[in-house]
Design a protein around this motif. Structure first.
Motif, PDB file in Angstrom:
ATOM      1  N   ARG A  72       0.850  -1.211   0.000  1.00 45.10           N
ATOM      2  CA  ARG A  72       0.000   0.000   0.000  1.00 45.10           C
ATOM      3  C   ARG A  72       0.874   1.245   0.000  1.00 45.10           C
ATOM      4  O   ARG A  72       1.692   1.424   0.920  1.00 45.10           O
ATOM      5  CB  ARG A  72      -0.864   0.046   1.259  1.00 45.10           C
ATOM      6  CG  ARG A  72      -2.003  -0.911   1.340  1.00 45.10           C
ATOM      7  CD  ARG A  72      -2.789  -0.591   2.602  1.00 45.10           C
ATOM      8  NE  ARG A  72      -3.574   0.614   2.408  1.00 45.10           N
ATOM      9  CZ  ARG A  72      -4.904   0.663   2.454  1.00 45.10           C
ATOM     10  NH1 ARG A  72      -5.594  -0.426   2.728  1.00 45.10           N
ATOM     11  NH2 ARG A  72      -5.543   1.789   2.269  1.00 45.10           N
ATOM     12  N   THR A  73       0.657   2.117  -0.951  1.00 44.30           N
ATOM     13  CA  THR A  73       1.498   3.315  -1.049  1.00 44.30           C
ATOM     14  C   THR A  73       1.227   4.274   0.119  1.00 44.30           C
ATOM     15  O   THR A  73       2.161   4.854   0.680  1.00 44.30           O
ATOM     16  CB  THR A  73       1.240   4.017  -2.404  1.00 44.30           C
ATOM     17  OG1 THR A  73       1.427   3.035  -3.428  1.00 44.30           O
ATOM     18  CG2 THR A  73       2.193   5.159  -2.628  1.00 44.30           C
ATOM     19  N   ASP A  74      -0.048   4.413   0.513  1.00 41.58           N
ATOM     20  CA  ASP A  74      -0.346   5.349   1.611  1.00 41.58           C
ATOM     21  C   ASP A  74       0.329   4.892   2.906  1.00 41.58           C
ATOM     22  O   ASP A  74       0.950   5.678   3.630  1.00 41.58           O
ATOM     23  CB  ASP A  74      -1.869   5.529   1.799  1.00 41.58           C
ATOM     24  CG  ASP A  74      -2.637   4.206   1.932  1.00 41.58           C
ATOM     25  OD1 ASP A  74      -2.021   3.122   1.832  1.00 41.58           O
ATOM     26  OD2 ASP A  74      -3.877   4.250   2.136  1.00 41.58           O
ATOM     27  N   VAL A  75       0.253   3.590   3.176  1.00 37.66           N
ATOM     28  CA  VAL A  75       0.835   3.057   4.413  1.00 37.66           C
ATOM     29  C   VAL A  75       2.367   3.159   4.370  1.00 37.66           C
ATOM     30  O   VAL A  75       3.001   3.596   5.337  1.00 37.66           O
ATOM     31  CB  VAL A  75       0.370   1.601   4.646  1.00 37.66           C
ATOM     32  CG1 VAL A  75       1.123   0.952   5.792  1.00 37.66           C
ATOM     33  CG2 VAL A  75      -1.135   1.560   4.914  1.00 37.66           C
ATOM     34  N   LEU A  76       2.927   2.800   3.222  1.00 34.74           N
ATOM     35  CA  LEU A  76       4.395   2.894   3.074  1.00 34.74           C
ATOM     36  C   LEU A  76       4.878   4.307   3.367  1.00 34.74           C
ATOM     37  O   LEU A  76       5.831   4.512   4.131  1.00 34.74           O
ATOM     38  CB  LEU A  76       4.787   2.567   1.636  1.00 34.74           C
ATOM     39  CG  LEU A  76       5.256   1.180   1.280  1.00 34.74           C
ATOM     40  CD1 LEU A  76       5.710   1.163  -0.173  1.00 34.74           C
ATOM     41  CD2 LEU A  76       6.366   0.695   2.188  1.00 34.74           C
TER      42      LEU A  76
END
Ligand code: AHR
Length: 513
Positions: A72-76
């Motif tokens: 997940r880009t947001d979590v990363l």
């Protein structure tokens, strides 16, 4: 030297109920000998449990949720801000049922299994060793593997280490076939998890021997140097540490400890969001008891290892509340309020004080499980108050501990435990002094006088974490109820002292340059 160290420790831990209500003093006690706060104290933990991995960190390349190679880009992006030093995986209890070979090779061929510890969810093994090591590379953190001792063989664990770290040989070839040419570095290796419970129900004498056997075959390939961690005690089980230190200390680099802020293992643990002031002070008292627990484990370790070669790793800690109504049983999904941020601050302050022995801690867990950094639902993510607390404390990572003495009024919790109104921690790095202050009082401000002991404070920057209600939390409909805010006014400086006014239930970090 010895005498100085122990008097430093005493000074750092003392707090006296001597002053008037909500006036406190913090005296900085700079010392040449004080240790560096191991950045690994800010470690995280990710288990195959609920939606921690699947949905929380990993959605796969074909997901409509924006992702970077399946993560997940947001979590990363959010996690990168925390400068995570180390990530523990794949469990927890799951680790002692995990067979790593099921998680390599083409994903469509991987066998499935039932995650018996956590809700009976079917695990498809689509997130495996390569995915974990790639994640660690993307986050810039050290991997910490928990090896399967409970239901796995010595050979299986030995081959996992070989697969990951060897340049040549059958395991290295298998790794190459699966797309990874170069070996990874692996430092932290846990030999079992909670071996007194879900990891095999061992007695300590027996586990000590099993530990000695398993770790023997975990080799150092091609200059890789393993830091071997024995599965340690739960909470107040001092006998476990005693027996392990007595019988296996020459074969370990670290021993773990698990300490949760939890009411008990049976029945209701209490709601994460629906609690009153009595529950709140109880929580802080229970959380702060970690100080006595860590100290007693350290005392035992000091007896067998006075030079402090072996680390105590609190590789699971945090709050444990009832699962949120309507969520899947066994998935340990809980909300996170300002109370949880308080627990994080008080716990980290405590771990700082023991950093000469406590070399790593791992809050449980990174996403969607227990005291998380992030919560996710489909394509949405919220950052928890605990996330913001970790962000606020980043400057303490690898900084030199600045010992201090706190004189504070105390509040009596319903079970008689005493909770300090004010707690503090401080450190120095790159010429900057960072002081974090906590006001636990739900209603009153705290007037804190800091004796700076000659430390320069020409420029001061501050951040504050607080909320209107202690039960406040961030959720998908209101993701920013609690966020970090600048703290620009609440202090004045005069004659080497800094007076700070902390609002009720707030945590402030000041950076002095
Ligand atoms: O963090 C959840 C569980 O708590 C872990 O799997 C286990 O080690 C502990 O009991």
């Amino acid at each position: 030297m010895k005498l100085k160290l122990s008097s430093f420790a005493l000074a750092a831990l003392a707090s006296f109920p001597v002053l008037g209500a909500n006036e406190a003093t913090v005296t900085l006690l700079p010392s040449e000998e004080s240790p560096i706060i191991a950045k690994e104290i800010y470690g995280q933990f990710a288990e195959h449990l609920g939606t921690c991995i699947y949905g929380g960190l990993w959605v796969g390349e074909n997901s409509p949720i924006p992702n970077t190679n399946g993560y997940r880009t947001d979590v990363l992006n959010a996690l990168k801000e925390l400068k995570i030093p180390v990530l523990r995986w794949p469990g927890g209890c799951f680790a002692d049922e995990y067979h790593w070979m099921d998680g390599i090779g083409p994903k469509e061929n991987r066998p499935r299994m039932v995650n018996t510890n956590w809700g009976g969810t079917v695990e498809d093994n689509s997130f495996g060793t390569h995915d974990f090591f790639n994640l660690c590379e993307m986050l810039g953190c050290e991997p910490y593997l928990s090896g399967n001792v409970g239901s796995g063989t010595v050979e299986e664990l030995a081959k996992w280490v070989e697969y990951i770290t060897a340049e040549e040989g059958p395991m290295a070839n298998l790794r190459r076939q699966n797309g990874r040419e170069k070996p990874w570095k692996l430092k932290y290796l846990g030999v079992g998890n909670e071996s007194w419970g879900c990891g095999g129900n061992f007695r300590p004498e027996y586990y000590a021997d099993v530990y000695r056997r398993y770790q023997t075959y975990c080799r150092n390939f091609n200059g890789n140097r393993l830091y071997k961690i024995a599965s340690g005690a739960s909470d107040y089980d001092y006998n476990w540490t005693e027996v392990l230190m007595k019988n296996a200390r020459n074969h370990m680099d670290g021993i773990s400890l698990h300490y949760y802020t939890v009411t008990g293992w049976s029945g209701r643990k209490g709601s994460a969001i629906d609690f009153d002031s009595e529950d709140y002070y109880w929580t802080l008292g229970k959380c702060l008891e970690v100080k006595d627990v860590v100290k007693r484990h350290c005392d035992i370790m000091n007896k067998y290892d006075p030079k402090k070669r072996i680390g105590l790793l609190v590789d699971e800690w945090g709050t444990w509340w009832d699962e949120e109504p309507g969520t899947k049983s066994g998935h340990l999904y809980q909300q996170n309020t300002m109370r949880d941020a308080m627990v994080a601050a008080l716990s980290l302050n405590t771990f700082h004080r023991f950093t000469d022995r406590v070399r790593m801690t791992n809050i449980a867990q990174i996403a969607n499980v227990l005291q998380s950094m992030v919560l996710t639902k489909d394509d949405k993510m919220v950052l928890t108050p605990t996330y913001y607390l970790f962000k606020m404390y980043v400057p303490h990572q690898d900084a030199k501990l600045l010992p201090l003495n706190v004189a504070t009024p105390m509040i009596r919790a319903r079970d008689g435990r005493m909770v300090p109104v004010v707690d503090a921690t401080a450190s120095v790095k790159d010429g900057k002094t960072t002081i974090s202050l906590v006001n636990t009082d739900l209603n009153e401000t705290a007037e804190i006088t800091i004796d700076l002991a000659g430390i320069s404070a020409k420029n001061i920057n501050g951040e504050i974490l607080t909320s209107a209600g202690i039960n406040d939390y961030n959720d998908f409909g209101h993701p920013e109820t609690i966020t970090l805010k600048p703290f620009t006014k609440g202090w004045k400086q005069s004659r080497g002292k800094l007076t700070v006014t902390l609002p009720a239930k707030s945590i402030v970090t000041l950076t002095l340059g």
